[in-house]
Design a protein around this motif. Sequence first.
Motif, short mmCIF file in Angstrom:
data_model
loop_
_atom_site.label_atom_id
_atom_site.label_comp_id
_atom_site.label_asym_id
_atom_site.label_seq_id
_atom_site.Cartn_x
_atom_site.Cartn_y
_atom_site.Cartn_z
N MET A 1 -19.21 -53.02 40.40
CA MET A 1 -18.73 -54.34 39.55
C MET A 1 -19.53 -54.65 38.27
O MET A 1 -18.56 -54.72 37.26
N ALA A 2 -20.61 -54.04 37.90
CA ALA A 2 -21.19 -53.95 36.59
C ALA A 2 -20.33 -52.98 35.78
O ALA A 2 -20.21 -53.30 34.54
N GLU A 3 -20.18 -51.93 36.28
CA GLU A 3 -19.24 -51.01 35.64
C GLU A 3 -17.59 -51.60 35.11
O GLU A 3 -17.38 -51.71 33.87
N GLN A 4 -17.28 -52.41 36.22
CA GLN A 4 -15.80 -53.14 35.59
C GLN A 4 -15.96 -54.15 34.50
O GLN A 4 -15.33 -54.33 33.64
N LEU A 5 -17.17 -54.87 34.67
CA LEU A 5 -17.54 -55.86 33.69
C LEU A 5 -17.80 -55.17 32.41
O LEU A 5 -17.30 -56.13 31.31
N GLN A 6 -18.13 -54.21 32.05
CA GLN A 6 -18.46 -53.61 30.94
C GLN A 6 -17.06 -52.99 30.26
O GLN A 6 -17.24 -52.65 29.13
N GLN A 97 -6.29 -66.38 41.22
CA GLN A 97 -7.32 -67.36 41.07
C GLN A 97 -7.77 -67.61 42.30
O GLN A 97 -9.11 -67.65 42.57
N ARG A 98 -7.08 -67.80 43.36
CA ARG A 98 -7.54 -68.25 44.66
C ARG A 98 -8.49 -67.19 45.39
O ARG A 98 -9.68 -67.37 45.82
N LYS A 99 -8.00 -65.71 45.16
CA LYS A 99 -8.71 -64.79 45.68
C LYS A 99 -10.07 -64.73 44.73
O LYS A 99 -10.95 -64.41 45.50
N LEU A 100 -10.17 -64.80 43.53
CA LEU A 100 -11.27 -64.95 42.56
C LEU A 100 -12.43 -66.02 43.19
O LEU A 100 -13.35 -65.84 43.35
N ASN A 101 -11.69 -67.10 43.37
CA ASN A 101 -12.62 -68.19 43.87
C ASN A 101 -12.97 -68.04 45.17
O ASN A 101 -14.44 -68.42 45.46
N ASP A 102 -12.31 -67.37 45.96
CA ASP A 102 -12.90 -67.01 47.48
C ASP A 102 -14.15 -65.90 47.34
O ASP A 102 -14.96 -66.12 48.05
N TRP A 103 -13.70 -64.99 46.42
CA TRP A 103 -14.87 -63.90 46.45
C TRP A 103 -16.01 -64.67 45.79
O TRP A 103 -17.02 -64.38 46.21
N ALA A 105 -17.41 -67.41 46.29
CA ALA A 105 -17.75 -68.31 47.04
C ALA A 105 -18.58 -67.37 48.01
O ALA A 105 -19.78 -67.66 48.45
N LYS A 106 -17.93 -66.43 48.36
CA LYS A 106 -18.49 -65.41 49.20
C LYS A 106 -19.79 -64.64 48.94
O LYS A 106 -20.84 -64.58 49.33
N MET A 107 -19.61 -64.25 47.37
CA MET A 107 -20.80 -63.73 46.62
C MET A 107 -21.77 -64.67 46.72
O MET A 107 -23.05 -64.34 46.80
N GLY A 108 -21.55 -65.97 46.29
CA GLY A 108 -22.60 -67.07 46.37
C GLY A 108 -23.33 -67.30 47.57
O GLY A 108 -24.54 -67.28 47.62
N GLN A 109 -22.59 -67.06 48.71
CA GLN A 109 -23.18 -67.25 50.04
C GLN A 109 -24.03 -65.98 50.49
O GLN A 109 -25.19 -65.93 50.99
N LEU A 110 -23.84 -64.88 50.02
CA LEU A 110 -24.48 -63.54 50.14
C LEU A 110 -25.81 -63.68 49.32
O LEU A 110 -26.83 -63.22 49.86
#
Length: 131
Positions: A1-6, A97-103, A105-110
Amino acid sequence: MAEQLQQDMECEGLLECIHGLKQLDKDCFRVMVESEEALTIDEVAERVDRERSTAYRSIQRLLQSGFIQKEQINYEQGGYYHVYYPTDPTQIANDMQRKLNDWYAKMGQLIQEFEDKYEHAEADIEMPAQS
């Protein structure tokens, strides 16, 4: 993920990032978007210069991802064939956008689970007295 953000990502990178699509999938999608009419698998295969079976697998991934639609065309004398065309871009964007929001929320939970787990573990460890 860090690589994709860069990375210097373009909008087509979302097809890969969110849906796991391959370069051929993106090429097939582009061909359908650029076409003024719905295309058969044979027409897509010809335009991306690939075998029919290879194009078929790519089109199946695009269908499963919701990027394209399939329509059955019936022959007057019986039988039919399918044509494919791109889904409305607004619908695709809303789905991403829905998939991103779901992701998100899941990351926040983790992250919260991580904090809860290791915060309690830290409290159980006795810290040496400092002099």
